[in-house]
Design a protein around this motif. Structure first.
Motif, PDB file in Angstrom:
ATOM      1  N   LEU A 137      31.088  33.436  48.146  1.00 57.90           N
ATOM      2  CA  LEU A 137      32.124  34.470  48.268  1.00 57.90           C
ATOM      3  C   LEU A 137      33.510  33.918  47.955  1.00 57.90           C
ATOM      4  O   LEU A 137      34.293  34.561  47.256  1.00 57.90           O
ATOM      5  N   ILE A 138      33.810  32.746  48.472  1.00 54.52           N
ATOM      6  CA  ILE A 138      35.134  32.169  48.227  1.00 54.52           C
ATOM      7  C   ILE A 138      35.333  31.893  46.745  1.00 54.52           C
ATOM      8  O   ILE A 138      36.379  32.207  46.177  1.00 54.52           O
ATOM      9  N   PHE A 139      34.348  31.309  46.100  1.00 56.52           N
ATOM     10  CA  PHE A 139      34.499  30.989  44.679  1.00 56.52           C
ATOM     11  C   PHE A 139      34.676  32.248  43.841  1.00 56.52           C
ATOM     12  O   PHE A 139      35.596  32.339  43.028  1.00 56.52           O
ATOM     13  N   CYS A 140      33.804  33.219  44.028  1.00 56.32           N
ATOM     14  CA  CYS A 140      33.845  34.426  43.194  1.00 56.32           C
ATOM     15  C   CYS A 140      35.100  35.255  43.462  1.00 56.32           C
ATOM     16  O   CYS A 140      35.723  35.767  42.521  1.00 56.32           O
ATOM     17  N   CYS A 141      35.498  35.377  44.719  1.00 54.12           N
ATOM     18  CA  CYS A 141      36.731  36.112  45.028  1.00 54.12           C
ATOM     19  C   CYS A 141      37.953  35.371  44.503  1.00 54.12           C
ATOM     20  O   CYS A 141      38.886  35.995  43.994  1.00 54.12           O
ATOM     21  N   SER A 142      37.953  34.045  44.602  1.00 56.35           N
ATOM     22  CA  SER A 142      39.084  33.255  44.099  1.00 56.35           C
ATOM     23  C   SER A 142      39.208  33.384  42.590  1.00 56.35           C
ATOM     24  O   SER A 142      40.318  33.520  42.057  1.00 56.35           O
ATOM     25  N   LEU A 143      38.100  33.323  41.903  1.00 56.10           N
ATOM     26  CA  LEU A 143      38.115  33.462  40.447  1.00 56.10           C
ATOM     27  C   LEU A 143      38.649  34.829  40.029  1.00 56.10           C
ATOM     28  O   LEU A 143      39.533  34.929  39.172  1.00 56.10           O
ATOM     29  N   SER A 144      38.143  35.878  40.646  1.00 59.57           N
ATOM     30  CA  SER A 144      38.598  37.220  40.280  1.00 59.57           C
ATOM     31  C   SER A 144      40.056  37.432  40.692  1.00 59.57           C
ATOM     32  O   SER A 144      40.811  38.104  39.981  1.00 59.57           O
ATOM     33  N   ALA A 145      40.474  36.852  41.807  1.00 55.54           N
ATOM     34  CA  ALA A 145      41.873  36.974  42.228  1.00 55.54           C
ATOM     35  C   ALA A 145      42.802  36.244  41.263  1.00 55.54           C
ATOM     36  O   ALA A 145      43.891  36.740  40.954  1.00 55.54           O
ATOM     37  N   ALA A 146      42.379  35.085  40.785  1.00 55.40           N
ATOM     38  CA  ALA A 146      43.217  34.333  39.837  1.00 55.40           C
ATOM     39  C   ALA A 146      43.423  35.123  38.549  1.00 55.40           C
ATOM     40  O   ALA A 146      44.554  35.230  38.047  1.00 55.40           O
ATOM     41  N   ILE A 147      42.370  35.715  38.026  1.00 54.45           N
ATOM     42  CA  ILE A 147      42.492  36.519  36.810  1.00 54.45           C
ATOM     43  C   ILE A 147      43.314  37.783  37.092  1.00 54.45           C
ATOM     44  O   ILE A 147      44.160  38.188  36.293  1.00 54.45           O
ATOM     45  N   GLY A 148      43.088  38.401  38.242  1.00 50.84           N
ATOM     46  CA  GLY A 148      43.866  39.578  38.611  1.00 50.84           C
ATOM     47  C   GLY A 148      45.347  39.270  38.770  1.00 50.84           C
ATOM     48  O   GLY A 148      46.203  40.058  38.354  1.00 50.84           O
ATOM     49  N   LEU A 149      45.667  38.107  39.361  1.00 55.71           N
ATOM     50  CA  LEU A 149      47.070  37.703  39.478  1.00 55.71           C
ATOM     51  C   LEU A 149      47.683  37.458  38.111  1.00 55.71           C
ATOM     52  O   LEU A 149      48.845  37.793  37.870  1.00 55.71           O
ATOM     53  N   PHE A 150      46.909  36.868  37.211  1.00 54.26           N
ATOM     54  CA  PHE A 150      47.410  36.652  35.857  1.00 54.26           C
ATOM     55  C   PHE A 150      47.727  37.979  35.182  1.00 54.26           C
ATOM     56  O   PHE A 150      48.814  38.171  34.640  1.00 54.26           O
TER      57      PHE A 150
END
Length: 172
Positions: A137-150
């Motif tokens: 959960l942490i990895f997948c949410c972090s990845l999607s959050a990083a792209i969303g922040l970009f």
């Protein structure tokens, strides 16, 4: 292919969610096949605690940034214009800002998930081997959050630049 791009253009808010699902589809089979674990679950107990603490602090700061950006974009409203072309342009810009706000809100949801799961990880994941569900959960949410922040940051930057340009044109 162009239909997919058009869909994402109309539903920019869904990009972080789609990336989350795609990451899950990739990571879950890797976790199942691995004997020693992958991602955070493969890290030692002490390092895992430090990582959870770091993720908790980072995600809370980024969550604040994302929500502040939403507040800033929400303040921008279409300006009153005389010409029809300028009015249409202002309405298009307002629509684009709403899409960026949706993206930032979805990203905020992902950052909130990272914050909650990493906080739970500090308390619950103290065994010799890490918890694969928390790591996933942490990895997948972090990845999607990083792209969303970009995407959200890029959209906010463009929105502010366009607003400044329009302000200069109205003064001149």
């Amino acid at each position: 292919m162009s239909a997919t791009f058009r869909w994402f253009d109309r539903n920019l808010w869904a990009t972080p969610l789609v990336l989350f699902v795609a990451a899950e589809v990739i990571v879950i089979p890797l976790q199942v096949r691995s004997d020693k674990g992958i991602l955070i679950e493969a890290v030692g107990k002490e390092a895992r605690g430090d990582l959870y603490s770091s993720l908790s602090g980072s995600s809370s700061g980024l969550l604040g940034f994302a929500l502040a950006a939403v507040a800033i974009l929400a303040v921008f409203s279409p300006r009153r214009t005389v010409s029809r072309a300028a009015r249409i342009r202002e309405e298009d810009l307002a629509t684009a800002r709403v899409k960026v706000i949706g993206t930032l809100l979805t990203t905020s949801l992902m950052l909130l998930a990272v914050l909650v799961v990493s906080s739970l990880g500090i308390a619950l994941d103290s065994g010799k081997h890490g918890n694969p569900i928390l790591a996933n959960l942490i990895f997948c949410c972090s990845l999607s959050a990083a792209i969303g922040l970009f995407l959200g940051g890029l959209g906010m930057g463009l929105s502010v630049l366009e607003k400044n340009r329009a302000d200069r044109e109205s003064v001149a």
